[in-house]
Design a protein around this motif. Structure first.
Motif, PDB file in Angstrom:
ATOM      1  N   ASP A  11      34.893  36.602  56.575  1.00 21.93           N
ATOM      2  CA  ASP A  11      34.661  37.008  55.098  1.00 21.93           C
ATOM      3  C   ASP A  11      34.930  38.500  54.744  1.00 21.93           C
ATOM      4  O   ASP A  11      35.289  38.977  53.840  1.00 21.93           O
ATOM      5  CB  ASP A  11      33.260  36.658  55.103  1.00 21.93           C
ATOM      6  N   GLU A 196      32.592  37.290  41.435  1.00 23.34           N
ATOM      7  CA  GLU A 196      33.808  36.539  41.869  1.00 23.34           C
ATOM      8  C   GLU A 196      34.493  37.784  42.691  1.00 23.34           C
ATOM      9  O   GLU A 196      35.339  37.139  43.381  1.00 23.34           O
ATOM     10  CB  GLU A 196      34.604  36.617  40.535  1.00 23.34           C
ATOM     11  N   TYR A 199      35.179  36.506  46.433  1.00 25.66           N
ATOM     12  CA  TYR A 199      36.087  35.597  46.659  1.00 25.66           C
ATOM     13  C   TYR A 199      37.382  36.029  46.838  1.00 25.66           C
ATOM     14  O   TYR A 199      38.217  35.478  47.250  1.00 25.66           O
ATOM     15  CB  TYR A 199      36.077  34.624  45.798  1.00 25.66           C
ATOM     16  N   HIS A 202      39.418  39.146  51.745  1.00 29.38           N
ATOM     17  CA  HIS A 202      39.149  38.612  53.011  1.00 29.38           C
ATOM     18  C   HIS A 202      39.706  39.354  54.051  1.00 29.38           C
ATOM     19  O   HIS A 202      40.662  40.082  53.800  1.00 29.38           O
ATOM     20  CB  HIS A 202      39.179  37.232  53.125  1.00 29.38           C
ATOM     21  N   ALA A 743      34.475  28.067  41.840  1.00 30.32           N
ATOM     22  CA  ALA A 743      33.622  27.919  43.146  1.00 30.32           C
ATOM     23  C   ALA A 743      32.595  27.073  43.472  1.00 30.32           C
ATOM     24  O   ALA A 743      32.567  26.369  44.630  1.00 30.32           O
ATOM     25  CB  ALA A 743      33.304  29.510  43.380  1.00 30.32           C
ATOM     26  N   PRO A 763      33.888  33.623  51.555  1.00 30.24           N
ATOM     27  CA  PRO A 763      35.339  34.277  51.039  1.00 30.24           C
ATOM     28  C   PRO A 763      36.644  33.788  51.789  1.00 30.24           C
ATOM     29  O   PRO A 763      37.442  33.215  51.337  1.00 30.24           O
ATOM     30  CB  PRO A 763      35.126  35.818  51.119  1.00 30.24           C
ATOM     31  N   PHE A 766      37.248  30.043  50.816  1.00 28.35           N
ATOM     32  CA  PHE A 766      37.946  30.080  49.556  1.00 28.35           C
ATOM     33  C   PHE A 766      39.338  30.582  49.713  1.00 28.35           C
ATOM     34  O   PHE A 766      40.307  30.026  49.270  1.00 28.35           O
ATOM     35  CB  PHE A 766      37.182  31.098  48.639  1.00 28.35           C
TER      36      PHE A 766
END
Length: 782
Positions: A11, A196, A199, A202, A743, A763, A766
């Motif tokens: 993440d 946002e 996300y 990473h 999401a 994250p 995603f």
């Protein structure tokens, strides 16, 4: 082929301290057993005074060192169909996106976690006033102080970051920085919302994986170069044609613009937002709805499907991908049946003039056939080959003995026409030996050495032992031929035995004439000696062994002939209608055609009886032994933009679950690819190059979708979950991904599928959903 890799997603990589000024204060207190303090102010002050230490944590804020950037995608200056891909930048400084804060305290956190302070924004042409052509340029005329002073002017229509100058190191305040002025409307359309941001960043760790299937061994360097990288993703798809500029910007001090419930907003009266650009580059997107890999390869495979996209039946789908001419109109006549049969076998009609001058037509088929090759008609020489599975070297079981191509003409008596297939192959081999300089040189040198070796062998074996020095009672034929200088050694032996002394002592008697000698028998003719020597099989073996080391250049030419490397394309595909544009055609390879080609090559330069005998007994065998590559059994021709636009196209053949060796893969033209296999595969797979592993969405009929992927640790992490997907929603009127809407839907679907045990989409999870793996299309043998 690259080493297998294992990719792990994280993440974040959050440091304990962000950049800024800090103070550490130490206080010491001593108490007695009753808990009463023992320290107290006295005449000389506190016995245990507090100690405060001030320090600063320096972290990148208004500029980045070039070494912090590992790679960008799309690459700078790249041109391609990037409309379904998200630009991204990979950083070598893992904690960089979390080393600063968007705002002090909890204002810079979301759900208790620090939010990245940077974002990657993508701008189209004419969106940035200072860069109308989207070249990725930025202004360098402002200092950090100038940018921060914008907040002090209430009449300014340019919004700057809310950062107190006192919190910035003085040297940094006076330094130049790269900035872009973004119109307020563009800013709110492309900048991510506050929730946002997490996300879009990473950490990825790539390590060597001990085991992996052979099909997955190739990977993209950017994605699988070992090491740890932080990736910052853009949220805008470059869906229209034109140039795009990507800027990694600092959002520190703009948190108030990112948090409104309805989406990003700027204060009233603001015309533009001045952002610090840390990294920038440009690329060109050329969206082509029919030009994506999946669309192109689907259209290639469609003729071989039972039904087309509209579910209309394809009546000839089993033969549609074979290398042959389309059959004529279906008429129930004997002539039409014969023509259809020939066309199904891959023949093409050609104009032909017979030896007596008659103008007619004949059938011709190249070495690439749509059906398994059939044996030759009875009465013609046998051309059979067997593959040596040990060293993959082809060997001839029976080779033809043909002096002219007429011996390979096939006359179809029922219809009064000739089949020129093997005669053309033999003639082509002979022409290559005469016109291709390397082939001509190799063949002449090889034949010259063979003649020399044969002449020496014949002389030694037909000369009396007392002269040649070779005693057949003590030497084998092979040893006699291989002896370096038998006559010289014999002379030395005689001299050592006193030959010179005996010759000088011998004198003629006085008055006596020469001693009469008996008339020697007539010596055998050279032709007789030649036949006598050539009847001996051990002579063939000995000469062949002696020339084995001299076959290298000839072997190279035969290797090239075996893989059809020197054969003109019009001899491979006799009619261009067999291979239309945007098509793939599969075929078998006729070994008889290749054998005739090689025999024609070896036959060039045959002039004498010795040449003929050597050709039959020695040279053909040596040439075949010099062949070090397997002869192809099948292959494909791809004439498509797929070959031109995806130069790293992956082609894999499988037979009985194991990979099939590719003997030759070569681009004959920018959009024409030839691929030959050592065996006829059961399936052939076209795969998108692994460097095309990208972050984005799947495009389908103008909409974008995210394929759901496994997240639970079940050995399938990252693999697609059947055909399940979620639509990649865009903000209204923009090309920017609406993560605020996507999401929650992703979270719900993955939770239903048991992929989110704790119920939260992180994250890293995603990012896994955003990975678009290469497209694969498999063709199966009908």
């Amino acid at each position: 082929m690259a080493t297998p890799r294992l990719i792990t997603f994280y993440d974040s990589y959050t440091p304990f301290l962000t950049g800024g000024r800090y103070a550490i204060t130490i206080r010491q207190e001593i108490r007695d057993a009753d808990g009463q303090p023992l320290s107290h102010p006295g005449e000389r002050g506190d016995q245990f005074p507090a100690i405060t230490q001030h320090f600063e944590v320096h972290a990148p804020r208004f500029a980045l060192q070039p070494g912090f950037v590992h790679a960008v995608h799309p690459p700078s200056g790249a041109v391609g169909p990037f409309d379904s891909q998200l630009a991204h930048v990979s950083l070598t400084r893992l904690m960089l996106p979390w080393e600063q804060i968007l705002a002090e305290g909890t204002d810079g956190e979301y759900e208790g976690e620090r939010v990245p302070w940077m974002a990657l924004l993508v701008f189209a042409e004419n969106e940035l006033p200072g860069d109308p052509h989207a070249q990725g340029t930025a202004d360098t005329k402002y200092t950090v102080q100038d940018v921060l002073d914008l907040q002090k002017d209430p009449r300014s229509t340019v919004l700057g970051p809310k950062i107190e100058p006192d919190a910035v190191i003085p040297q940094v305040l006076q330094s130049q920085c790269r900035t872009i002025d973004v119109p307020a409307k563009v800013f709110t359309a492309v900048v991510p919302r506050f929730d946002e941001l997490k996300y879009l960043t990473h950490v990825r760790e790539v390590t060597e994986r001990p085991t992996l299937s052979a099909k997955a061994k190739m990977s993209a360097e950017e994605f699988t170069e070992t090491g740890q990288y932080t990736l910052v993703l853009a949220s805008r798809f470059p869906r229209t044609t034109g140039n795009y500029a990507a800027h990694l910007v600092s959002l520190e001090g703009f948190v108030d613009c990112l948090k409104p419930e309805g989406g990003p907003r700027t204060p009233d009266g603001i015309d533009s937002v001045r952002l610090v650009s840390l990294v920038s580059w440009s690329f060109t997107s050329h969206p082509d709805p029919r030009g994506h890999f999946s669309e192109v390869v689907h259209n290639l495979a469609l003729p071989g499907e039972p039904n087309d996209d509209e579910q209309h039946p394809n009546p000839d789908h089993e033969n549609a991908l074979s290398l042959r001419l389309p059959p004529p109109a279906d008429e129930d006549t004997e002539e039409t049946a014969e023509v259809n049969k020939r066309l199904r076998w891959g023949y093409a009609p050609l104009s032909y003039r017979t030896a007596d001058g008659e103008q007619t037509f004949a059938w011709y088929r190249g070495p690439l056939t749509p059906v398994p090759p059939t044996p030759l008609p009875p009465g013609l020489p046998s051309f059979t080959r067997a593959s040596d599975s040990g060293d993959h070297r082809a060997e001839t079981d029976a080779a033809p003995v043909i002096g002219t191509p007429d011996g390979l003409l096939i006359y179809v008596q029922q219809w009064g026409v000739f089949d020129l297939t093997y005669a053309v192959a033999w003639t082509m081999g002979r022409l290559l030996a005469l016109s291709h300089a390397p082939a001509r040189s190799a063949q002449k040198a090889f034949r010259r050495k063979a003649r020399t070796a044969f002449s020496a062998a014949m002389t030694r074996l037909t000369t009396p032992p007392e002269i040649s020095g070779l005693d057949p009672r003590t030497l084998t034929t092979a040893a006699a031929i291989a002896h370096p200088r038998p006559a010289t050694d014999r002379l030395h032996t005689l001299l050592a035995d006193g030959l010179a002394r005996r010759l000088t002592r011998r004198r003629a008697r006085p008055g006596a004439g020469p001693t009469p000698r008996a008339q020697p028998p007539a010596a055998p003719t050279r032709a007789h000696r030649l036949r006598t020597v050539l009847e001996r099989g051990e002579v063939h073996e000995a000469i062949a062994r002696g020339l084995a080391d001299e076959t290298g250049p000839v072997g190279d030419i035969i290797n090239a002939l075996a893989t059809l490397d020197l054969v003109p394309f019009d001899h491979l595909v006799a009619d261009q209608r067999m291979l239309p544009r945007e098509s793939v055609r599969f075929f078998y390879v006729d070994p008889t055609w290749i054998t005739a080609l090689v025999d024609g090559f070896l036959n060039a330069g045959v002039q004498t009886t010795t040449d003929n005998v050597l050709q039959e007994t020695v040279l053909r065998r040596l040439a075949v032994d010099a062949n070090s590559v397997p002869w192809p059994k099948a292959g494909l021709l791809l004439r498509s933009r797929l070959a031109r636009d995806w130069p790293g196209l992956i082609i894999e053949g499988d037979k009985d679950g194991r990979p099939v060796e590719i003997v030759r893969r070569e681009y004959l033209a920018p959009d024409l690819l030839l691929c030959l296999f050592a065996e006829a595969p059961d399936t052939v797979t076209f795969a998108e190059p692994h460097q095309d592993l990208y972050i984005g969405a799947q495009a389908e009929d103008g909409d974008l979708f995210l394929d759901l992927r496994y997240l639970a640790d079940n050995g399938r992490t990252g693999a697609p979950i059947s055909d399940d997907n979620v639509q990649a929603y865009l903000r209204t009127g923009t090309d920017t991904m609406d993560i605020h809407r996507i999401a929650p839907e992703l979270t719900g679907r993955l939770h239903e599928l048991g992929q989110l045990p704790d119920g939260a989409l992180r994250p890293a999870g995603f990012a896994v959903q955003l990975i678009q793996s290469p497209t694969r299309q498999t063709f199966k043998q009908p």
